[in-house]
Design an enzyme around this catalytic site. Structure first.
Site, short mmCIF file in Angstrom:
data_model
loop_
_atom_site.label_atom_id
_atom_site.label_comp_id
_atom_site.label_asym_id
_atom_site.label_seq_id
_atom_site.Cartn_x
_atom_site.Cartn_y
_atom_site.Cartn_z
N ASP A 9 6.64 -55.03 15.97
CA ASP A 9 7.36 -55.40 14.74
C ASP A 9 7.90 -56.81 14.95
O ASP A 9 8.88 -57.00 15.67
CB ASP A 9 8.50 -54.41 14.49
CG ASP A 9 9.25 -54.73 13.21
OD1 ASP A 9 8.61 -55.15 12.23
OD2 ASP A 9 10.48 -54.56 13.19
N GLU A 70 2.84 -55.62 12.02
CA GLU A 70 3.16 -55.66 10.59
C GLU A 70 2.52 -56.89 9.96
O GLU A 70 2.64 -57.99 10.49
CB GLU A 70 4.68 -55.69 10.39
CG GLU A 70 5.08 -55.61 8.93
CD GLU A 70 6.57 -55.49 8.75
OE1 GLU A 70 7.09 -54.37 8.86
OE2 GLU A 70 7.21 -56.53 8.52
N ASP A 142 14.05 -51.83 15.03
CA ASP A 142 12.85 -52.63 15.29
C ASP A 142 11.87 -51.87 16.18
O ASP A 142 10.66 -51.94 15.98
CB ASP A 142 13.23 -53.97 15.94
CG ASP A 142 14.17 -54.77 15.06
OD1 ASP A 142 13.70 -55.34 14.07
OD2 ASP A 142 15.38 -54.79 15.37
#
Length: 157
Positions: A9, A70, A142
């Site tokens: 992430d 992501e 996260d």
């Protein structure tokens, strides 16, 4: 054959990671999850170097077959450029290690794990906890997001 998947992430201040394995019987196992942190007071170059070095270390440790990250899109937040810079470093390191990469938008992760693309963070974390048989919700956020990315990749193979 066991497959290792690392979820990332992206972030400059906090980069989440989550490493899982997919066993031959399709069962999932968490290897580890956590964050790489950089100090807000440091110069941007030093912070990016920390990400670069720590990510190399993570890749050597986990030796993933696949990395899920992501997909970046315009957030309309003040830190968009900083996240993009960190993401660039991540992509560079992954290329240096010749790793396969899958990218997912937040909506794709939510859809895969909860069945709808508008799920809130709590719903996604509960899905991660359930699928990976964790005793508690993964923290920090996260790291939970990174596990969600790895889990999404495991379902897409």
């Amino acid at each position: 054959m066991v497959k290792r998947i690392l979820g990332l992430d992206p972030g400059l201040a906090t980069l989440g990671f989550g490493s899982i394995t997919v066993q031959p019987d399709e069962s999932l196992q968490v290897l580890d999850f956590g964050v790489i942190k950089t100090a807000a007071g440091e110069e941007i170059g030093s912070r990016l170097l920390t990400i670069y070095e720590d990510l190399h270390t993570l890749l050597q440790h986990f030796q993933p077959d696949l990395v899920a990250i992501e997909k970046f899109f315009f957030y309309r937040m003040s830190n968009t450029i900083l996240v993009a810079q960190a993401r660039g470093v991540i992509l560079l390191v992954l290329a240096q290690h010749h790793l396969a990469l899958m990218e997912f938008t937040p909506a794709q992760v939510k859809q895969t794990l909860t069945g709808h693309g508008n799920a809130d963070k709590q719903e996604v974390q509960l899905a991660v906890q359930r699928e990976l048989k964790l005793e508690s919700l993964p923290r920090p956020d996260d790291a939970a997001d990174a596990l969600a990315l790895a889990l999404t990749a495991s379902f897409q193979r």
